[in-house]
Write a protein that holds these residues in place. Structure first.
Motif, PDB file in Angstrom:
ATOM      1  N   LYS A  83     -27.545  28.324 -14.402  1.00 19.01           N
ATOM      2  CA  LYS A  83     -26.549  27.848 -13.957  1.00 19.01           C
ATOM      3  C   LYS A  83     -25.256  28.417 -14.348  1.00 19.01           C
ATOM      4  CE  LYS A  83     -28.251  23.345 -12.243  1.00 19.01           C
ATOM      5  NZ  LYS A  83     -28.419  21.945 -12.437  1.00 19.01           N
ATOM      6  N   CYS A  84     -24.051  28.251 -13.694  1.00 23.14           N
ATOM      7  CA  CYS A  84     -23.051  28.910 -14.260  1.00 23.14           C
ATOM      8  C   CYS A  84     -22.529  28.070 -15.651  1.00 23.14           C
ATOM      9  CB  CYS A  84     -21.863  28.756 -13.247  1.00 23.14           C
ATOM     10  SG  CYS A  84     -20.076  29.445 -13.913  1.00 23.14           S
ATOM     11  N   LYS A  85     -22.040  28.549 -16.504  1.00 25.29           N
ATOM     12  CA  LYS A  85     -21.498  28.221 -17.883  1.00 25.29           C
ATOM     13  C   LYS A  85     -20.263  27.411 -17.601  1.00 25.29           C
ATOM     14  CE  LYS A  85     -24.277  30.982 -20.741  1.00 25.29           C
ATOM     15  NZ  LYS A  85     -24.370  32.424 -21.606  1.00 25.29           N
ATOM     16  N   SER A  86     -19.654  27.925 -16.624  1.00 22.47           N
ATOM     17  CA  SER A  86     -18.226  27.475 -16.594  1.00 22.47           C
ATOM     18  C   SER A  86     -18.119  26.184 -15.535  1.00 22.47           C
ATOM     19  CB  SER A  86     -17.279  28.666 -16.377  1.00 22.47           C
ATOM     20  OG  SER A  86     -17.082  29.499 -17.117  1.00 22.47           O
ATOM     21  N   CYS A  87     -18.800  26.572 -14.371  1.00 22.85           N
ATOM     22  CA  CYS A  87     -18.530  25.358 -13.418  1.00 22.85           C
ATOM     23  C   CYS A  87     -19.883  24.820 -13.032  1.00 22.85           C
ATOM     24  CB  CYS A  87     -18.150  25.886 -12.059  1.00 22.85           C
ATOM     25  SG  CYS A  87     -19.305  27.155 -11.252  1.00 22.85           S
ATOM     26  N   GLY A  88     -20.829  25.175 -13.467  1.00 23.78           N
ATOM     27  CA  GLY A  88     -22.354  24.613 -13.304  1.00 23.78           C
ATOM     28  C   GLY A  88     -22.950  25.080 -11.916  1.00 23.78           C
ATOM     29  N   GLU A 106     -21.972  37.537 -12.587  1.00 28.78           N
ATOM     30  CA  GLU A 106     -20.958  37.063 -12.059  1.00 28.78           C
ATOM     31  C   GLU A 106     -21.007  35.772 -11.353  1.00 28.78           C
ATOM     32  OE1 GLU A 106     -18.839  40.152 -10.066  1.00 28.78           O
ATOM     33  OE2 GLU A 106     -16.789  38.850  -9.506  1.00 28.78           O
ATOM     34  N   CYS A 107     -20.382  34.517 -11.594  1.00 28.86           N
ATOM     35  CA  CYS A 107     -20.463  33.512 -10.845  1.00 28.86           C
ATOM     36  C   CYS A 107     -19.755  33.682  -9.506  1.00 28.86           C
ATOM     37  CB  CYS A 107     -19.894  32.400 -11.474  1.00 28.86           C
ATOM     38  SG  CYS A 107     -19.892  30.779 -10.597  1.00 28.86           S
ATOM     39  N   PRO A 108     -20.374  33.402  -8.304  1.00 34.26           N
ATOM     40  CA  PRO A 108     -19.767  33.456  -6.904  1.00 34.26           C
ATOM     41  C   PRO A 108     -19.017  32.435  -6.537  1.00 34.26           C
ATOM     42  CG  PRO A 108     -21.938  32.864  -6.690  1.00 34.26           C
ATOM     43  CD  PRO A 108     -21.789  33.085  -8.138  1.00 34.26           C
ATOM     44  N   HIS A 109     -18.892  31.252  -7.768  1.00 33.65           N
ATOM     45  CA  HIS A 109     -18.340  29.870  -7.255  1.00 33.65           C
ATOM     46  C   HIS A 109     -16.749  30.145  -8.184  1.00 33.65           C
ATOM     47  CE1 HIS A 109     -22.014  28.674  -5.812  1.00 33.65           C
ATOM     48  NE2 HIS A 109     -22.538  28.706  -6.762  1.00 33.65           N
ATOM     49  N   CYS A 110     -16.862  30.657  -9.312  1.00 32.04           N
ATOM     50  CA  CYS A 110     -15.635  30.399  -9.898  1.00 32.04           C
ATOM     51  C   CYS A 110     -15.206  32.010 -10.590  1.00 32.04           C
ATOM     52  CB  CYS A 110     -15.694  29.468 -11.141  1.00 32.04           C
ATOM     53  SG  CYS A 110     -16.829  30.051 -12.465  1.00 32.04           S
ATOM     54  N   GLY A 111     -16.146  32.740 -10.442  1.00 30.00           N
ATOM     55  CA  GLY A 111     -15.670  34.148 -10.538  1.00 30.00           C
ATOM     56  C   GLY A 111     -15.766  34.439 -12.014  1.00 30.00           C
TER      57      GLY A 111
END
Ligand SMILES: [Zn+2]
Length: 122
Positions: A83-88, A106-111
């Motif tokens: 999971k994204c470390k920034s937004c989960g 590259e997180c597609p949710h928060c970039g």
């Protein structure tokens, strides 16, 4: 690689054209039945060259597969649970890119972009 394939196709076309001429010539009054055998041999050589030509192209695809395998390698690190470390948000393998030989996600949710840290297996 690509030029080799083109040469193989051109050679194949020449062989097949001459093979047909020999087979047609065999039925003409001046022709001899032996020309049919020459024509068939020419056809076989022509189709073998086409087969060789089609075999010459895969290396490029194989190279793409090698790159894909390298990208898939981090997938062994239980990709479903990453999971994204920034937004989960959940990350899929297609979010992973190879940058300077290192897998970067590259997180597609928060970039957010960051490197994937593989846990050492030893
Ligand atoms: Zn995120």
């Amino acid at each position: 690689m690509r030029t080799g394939r083109i040469i193989a196709y051109i050679a194949a076309a020449i062989f097949i054209i001459f093979a047909f001429l020999f087979i047609l010539g065999a039925f003409s009054p001046e022709g001899s039945p032996g020309w049919i055998i020459i024509g068939i041999i020419g056809l076989v050589i022509g189709f073998v060259l086409i087969f060789v030509g089609t075999k010459l192209s895969p290396p490029q695809k194989a190279g793409d597969q090698v790159v894909n395998l390298q990208i898939d390698l981090p997938g062994e690190v239980e990709m479903e649970t990453i999971k994204c470390k920034s937004c989960g948000g959940p990350l899929s393998p297609k979010d992973i890119k190879m940058v300077a030989g290192a897998p970067v996600v590259e997180c597609p949710h928060c970039g957010t972009t960051y490197q994937i840290t593989e846990e050492p297996k030893w």
